[in-house]
Design an enzyme around this catalytic site. Sequence first.
Site: not given
Ligand code: UDP
Length: 465
Positions: A27, A123, A145, A364, A384
Amino acid sequence: MASAANKAPASGGARRVLLFPLPFQGHINPMLQLAAVLHARGLRVTVLHSAFNAPDPTRRPVGYRFVTVGASVPIADLVPTGSHGNFAEALLRINERLETPFEDSLRELLLEEEGAPPCLVVDSNLRGMQVVAHRLGVPTLVLRTGAAACLLAYMAFPALCDKGVLPPQDHLQLNMQLDGLHPLRQQDMVFSATIPHETMSTLIERIVESSMCSSGVIINTFSDLEEAELQKIIDGMGVPVYAIGPLHKISLGAQSSLLAQDRTCLDWLDKQEVGSVLFVSFGSLASMDQEELLETAWGLANSRMPFLWVIRPDSVQGSGKIALPDGFEEEARGRGMVVSWAPQQEVLGHQAVGGFWTHNGWNSTLESISEGVPMICRPHFGDQMINAKYVQEVWKIGFVLEGKMDRDNIQRSVKKLFCHKEGGEMRRRANNLKDKATQCIKKGGSSQTGIDLLVNCIMALPSSI
Ligand code: UDP
């Protein structure tokens, strides 16, 4: 409240926009990207944030302010670890804890503000803050988001519950299609096996309410990707909707990673063949158990394909230390790399990466789409499952790894993505979507036009609501 109410925006002066993200990586990233976009358009920007998961002070952009809300308010104790936690309950409690400190901060900011009274971009999970802002006469916009498809599903959720369709009553119902929400099935709307239906209903109700009570909903998607879903939201919502993504491609350089990124993996990728590497990452919150870790390791090793695997230190349940199986390192040497956190957007944009095994968090998913990388989907919780279903059934740029996470299943999936005709077709469609994403962020493209409209809306918002 007197300090904000009834003040007209000062003529000619750029309005200040306050932005308050939910304090989680998925977020914070899009909210800070939005902050950068609005700042680049000449708006004055203040980012409000909790002390928990505060943006790194050494990597904050110059030119705008950061304000901590409730420096001594504990949040970490509310946050469950792992995929089976009750995140819905945590989000509701976070709202409760932040409300009063947010009101204090907002009152102070309003007193300091000399030009046009500010507006707030919040948010959509922070309905409590929106209520406070409205009480103080501050207009709000809401940032979603997630995908448009997810908001549409949330909008339909109460009626599905009233009709008795949700929650599913038995196993047979899980596979049933939901009317008007193709391709979603009942099971895609069971957001977690461990979150009580009532808690999830309350959370969804508040998310939809925050959107409907706002002066506009900003969605990190693009119209060529989710045109039909966006139109249905516009028809059902009654407030303006701004599809202005993929934000990370528009706001290049917004730094918001909470963990240190291991950039050595980019050097490693430089040495790999074009399109040969599988990137494996499950976001910032999802977890697996020891058995799944073991099966994943052997599935990747046995596939004989190069891979880059992110294992966060807290991503394996019930272990302080990540223990990869004996023999795995030797087997994968020269062909695989494991890091604890990667510069994901750059990794996905690297020419060596040819596939992404993801949990399908929306960031992602969108980052993968933006780079034309097809996906193996293994959703864990929340939105997801919806994202994964769209990847597989609507955009056809990946497939869900169904069933048990065993090594053979994983090995077969990797082969399907890289070596089979089906995988090649998914790659071709993913590249088409990448082209569309690239078009929409060009001058005159749909997302750039959306940003123009959003900025105009922000400048014209009445200060008393
Ligand atoms: N991310 C990152 N490095 C990693 C894994 C994830 O920078 O090794 C970032 C990814 O680019 C994304 C965020 O963390 O922008 C994860 O957001 P997402 O909505 O995919 O999943 P959440 O973490 O909310 O489950």
